[in-house]
Design a protein around this motif. Structure first.
Motif, PDB file in Angstrom:
ATOM      1  N   ALA A 128      52.620  42.606  33.888  1.00  0.00           N
ATOM      2  CA  ALA A 128      52.979  43.398  32.761  1.00  0.00           C
ATOM      3  C   ALA A 128      53.651  41.901  32.159  1.00  0.00           C
ATOM      4  O   ALA A 128      54.585  41.802  30.985  1.00  0.00           O
ATOM      5  CB  ALA A 128      54.051  44.614  33.753  1.00  0.00           C
ATOM      6  N   ARG A 129      54.751  41.638  33.343  1.00  0.00           N
ATOM      7  CA  ARG A 129      55.222  40.394  32.400  1.00  0.00           C
ATOM      8  C   ARG A 129      54.346  39.831  31.834  1.00  0.00           C
ATOM      9  O   ARG A 129      54.644  38.856  30.695  1.00  0.00           O
ATOM     10  CB  ARG A 129      55.870  39.257  34.081  1.00  0.00           C
ATOM     11  CG  ARG A 129      56.639  38.311  33.750  1.00  0.00           C
ATOM     12  CD  ARG A 129      57.772  38.766  32.656  1.00  0.00           C
ATOM     13  NE  ARG A 129      58.643  37.896  32.265  1.00  0.00           N
ATOM     14  CZ  ARG A 129      59.829  37.477  31.220  1.00  0.00           C
ATOM     15  NH1 ARG A 129      59.508  38.423  30.573  1.00  0.00           N
ATOM     16  NH2 ARG A 129      60.052  36.769  30.838  1.00  0.00           N
ATOM     17  N   VAL A 130      53.377  39.116  32.196  1.00  0.00           N
ATOM     18  CA  VAL A 130      52.521  38.467  31.586  1.00  0.00           C
ATOM     19  C   VAL A 130      51.699  39.207  29.855  1.00  0.00           C
ATOM     20  O   VAL A 130      51.740  38.345  29.111  1.00  0.00           O
ATOM     21  CB  VAL A 130      51.130  38.147  32.568  1.00  0.00           C
ATOM     22  CG1 VAL A 130      49.614  37.761  31.290  1.00  0.00           C
ATOM     23  CG2 VAL A 130      50.737  37.718  34.062  1.00  0.00           C
ATOM     24  N   ILE A 131      51.403  40.011  29.870  1.00  0.00           N
ATOM     25  CA  ILE A 131      51.355  40.920  28.596  1.00  0.00           C
ATOM     26  C   ILE A 131      52.633  40.854  27.837  1.00  0.00           C
ATOM     27  O   ILE A 131      52.182  40.719  26.705  1.00  0.00           O
ATOM     28  CB  ILE A 131      50.724  42.726  28.867  1.00  0.00           C
ATOM     29  CG1 ILE A 131      49.424  42.163  29.785  1.00  0.00           C
ATOM     30  CG2 ILE A 131      50.905  42.689  27.734  1.00  0.00           C
ATOM     31  CD1 ILE A 131      47.890  41.563  29.192  1.00  0.00           C
ATOM     32  N   VAL A 132      53.853  41.077  28.285  1.00  0.00           N
ATOM     33  CA  VAL A 132      55.068  41.193  27.780  1.00  0.00           C
ATOM     34  C   VAL A 132      54.761  39.901  26.952  1.00  0.00           C
ATOM     35  O   VAL A 132      55.145  39.078  25.889  1.00  0.00           O
ATOM     36  CB  VAL A 132      55.503  41.228  28.679  1.00  0.00           C
ATOM     37  CG1 VAL A 132      57.421  40.506  27.809  1.00  0.00           C
ATOM     38  CG2 VAL A 132      55.724  42.623  29.030  1.00  0.00           C
ATOM     39  N   ILE A 133      55.071  38.263  27.555  1.00  0.00           N
ATOM     40  CA  ILE A 133      54.955  36.755  27.984  1.00  0.00           C
ATOM     41  C   ILE A 133      54.188  36.800  26.911  1.00  0.00           C
ATOM     42  O   ILE A 133      54.262  35.969  25.603  1.00  0.00           O
ATOM     43  CB  ILE A 133      55.091  35.640  28.283  1.00  0.00           C
ATOM     44  CG1 ILE A 133      55.842  36.261  29.565  1.00  0.00           C
ATOM     45  CG2 ILE A 133      54.983  34.503  27.897  1.00  0.00           C
ATOM     46  CD1 ILE A 133      55.653  35.696  31.061  1.00  0.00           C
ATOM     47  N   ASN A 152      43.026  38.581  30.613  1.00  0.00           N
ATOM     48  CA  ASN A 152      44.399  38.741  31.436  1.00  0.00           C
ATOM     49  C   ASN A 152      44.090  40.706  30.925  1.00  0.00           C
ATOM     50  O   ASN A 152      44.777  41.283  31.596  1.00  0.00           O
ATOM     51  CB  ASN A 152      45.707  38.491  31.409  1.00  0.00           C
ATOM     52  CG  ASN A 152      45.389  36.488  31.855  1.00  0.00           C
ATOM     53  OD1 ASN A 152      45.767  36.896  32.667  1.00  0.00           O
ATOM     54  ND2 ASN A 152      45.145  35.594  31.108  1.00  0.00           N
ATOM     55  N   GLY A 153      44.258  40.887  29.250  1.00  0.00           N
ATOM     56  CA  GLY A 153      44.194  42.213  29.457  1.00  0.00           C
ATOM     57  C   GLY A 153      43.712  43.359  29.654  1.00  0.00           C
ATOM     58  O   GLY A 153      44.173  44.592  30.529  1.00  0.00           O
ATOM     59  N   LEU A 154      42.573  42.531  30.615  1.00  0.00           N
ATOM     60  CA  LEU A 154      41.346  43.639  30.921  1.00  0.00           C
ATOM     61  C   LEU A 154      41.955  43.893  32.794  1.00  0.00           C
ATOM     62  O   LEU A 154      41.954  44.964  33.461  1.00  0.00           O
ATOM     63  CB  LEU A 154      39.915  43.393  31.453  1.00  0.00           C
ATOM     64  CG  LEU A 154      39.217  43.164  29.331  1.00  0.00           C
ATOM     65  CD1 LEU A 154      37.177  42.125  30.273  1.00  0.00           C
ATOM     66  CD2 LEU A 154      38.753  44.568  29.853  1.00  0.00           C
ATOM     67  N   HIS A 155      42.264  42.235  32.623  1.00  0.00           N
ATOM     68  CA  HIS A 155      43.162  42.691  34.882  1.00  0.00           C
ATOM     69  C   HIS A 155      44.225  43.404  34.560  1.00  0.00           C
ATOM     70  O   HIS A 155      44.504  44.568  35.816  1.00  0.00           O
ATOM     71  CB  HIS A 155      43.397  41.643  35.086  1.00  0.00           C
ATOM     72  CG  HIS A 155      44.159  40.690  35.627  1.00  0.00           C
ATOM     73  ND1 HIS A 155      44.071  39.843  36.824  1.00  0.00           N
ATOM     74  CD2 HIS A 155      43.761  41.204  37.293  1.00  0.00           C
ATOM     75  CE1 HIS A 155      44.666  39.524  37.981  1.00  0.00           C
ATOM     76  NE2 HIS A 155      43.598  40.730  38.067  1.00  0.00           N
ATOM     77  N   PHE A 156      45.806  44.097  33.645  1.00  0.00           N
ATOM     78  CA  PHE A 156      46.365  44.698  33.890  1.00  0.00           C
ATOM     79  C   PHE A 156      45.614  45.599  33.165  1.00  0.00           C
ATOM     80  O   PHE A 156      46.433  46.650  34.249  1.00  0.00           O
ATOM     81  CB  PHE A 156      47.189  44.297  32.749  1.00  0.00           C
ATOM     82  CG  PHE A 156      48.329  45.253  32.187  1.00  0.00           C
ATOM     83  CD1 PHE A 156      48.784  45.543  32.723  1.00  0.00           C
ATOM     84  CD2 PHE A 156      48.729  46.103  30.824  1.00  0.00           C
ATOM     85  CE1 PHE A 156      50.384  46.284  32.897  1.00  0.00           C
ATOM     86  CE2 PHE A 156      49.499  46.770  31.062  1.00  0.00           C
ATOM     87  CZ  PHE A 156      50.536  46.577  31.992  1.00  0.00           C
TER      88      PHE A 156
END
Length: 264
Positions: A128-133, A152-156
């Motif tokens: 979630a932090r990755v997506i926010v950044i 990273n979106g698919l991972h999240f």
């Protein structure tokens, strides 16, 4: 010089994390002679582990996620990405997510079910932090959109539904037998929460990939409840409805992002 050293250290950390993830995935999945994931924790993590467990084919998405993360690892290691501000901000978090990804499988293979819940919750928070950044700046080109935002979106998105399934598997193991009569009610209630969070995430982050991955898991959850044990038509219908709404929200969010990018 100090910045260059830090950038190289970041790139190296991502490479090391990806390597660990792949090795841990092989060990945790039983590729070297251990127990397969579906048989771990007395079968709690199998497709029959709970009302919210996706059917087996759903997990094929890991192949796409791993390919995407490997592509990201190679891409971010290129000299052109060394001093990129976006990678400076997110690279460490992505490295952490890959380490946690591998640790979840090792935890499932050798430790306890409650610890897998803790591990996947930390992984979800990290992603979630990755997506926010990533949402704070735009990808410069299509390759970056695919290997950074897409992978990273698919991972999240997948870990979102995997967290639900993992937690449900744990509760199924520890809940009194008398709770089974209300299992469908709880399953639908949890899916309603997934709907609210998923739609909000899609509209706020304006990303389609997470919604697609979560919807993929929900679709196979529906298949599992219609064709396997425990059977539940009500849960299956709820899963399909949530999947459709999430994809629609992801499309709306993606269109909003495209318009914003065009106007910038």
């Amino acid at each position: 010089m100090e910045s260059r050293t830090q950038d190289i250290a970041r790139q190296s950390a991502v490479i090391a994390s990806a390597t660990f993830m792949l090795i841990a995935a092989a060990v945790g999945s039983g590729a070297f002679g251990g127990t397969s994931v579906s048989e771990l924790q007395d079968g709690a993590l199998s497709a029959q582990g709970s009302y919210l467990a996706p059917a087996g084919p759903a997990f094929s998405i890991w192949t796409l996620i791993y390919i995407g993360l490997i592509a990201y690892t190679v891409w971010q290691a290129l000299p052109a990405q060394r001093s990129d501000d976006r990678q400076r901000a997110v690279g460490g978090w992505i490295a952490a997510s890959m380490v946690l990804n591998g640790l979840w499988l090792v935890t499932a293979q050798f430790l306890s079910l409650p610890l897998t819940v803790l591990m996947i919750a930390v992984l979800l928070a990290t992603l979630a932090r990755v997506i926010v950044i990533l949402g704070r700046s735009r990808a410069r080109n299509w390759p970056e959109r695919i290997v950074v935002d897409g992978a990273n979106g698919l991972h999240f998105g997948w870990v979102t539904i995997a967290t639900v399934a993992n937690t449900a598997a744990w509760f199924t193991q520890i809940a009194p037998a008398s709770w089974e009569d209300q299992a469908e009610i709880w399953a639908v209630a949890v899916l309603a929460v997934v709907l609210v969070i998923g739609v909000a995430s899609a509209l706020v982050t304006k990303r389609l990939a997470p919604a697609l991955a979560t919807a993929w898991g929900l679709s196979w959850l529906a298949v599992g409840r219609l064709t396997d044990e425990p059977d539940s038509t009500v849960t299956a219908i709820a899963g399909i409805v949530v999947a459709v709404v999430l994809v629609a929200a992801g499309i709306v969010g993606g269109l909003r992002r495209s318009r914003a990018d065009a106007a910038a």
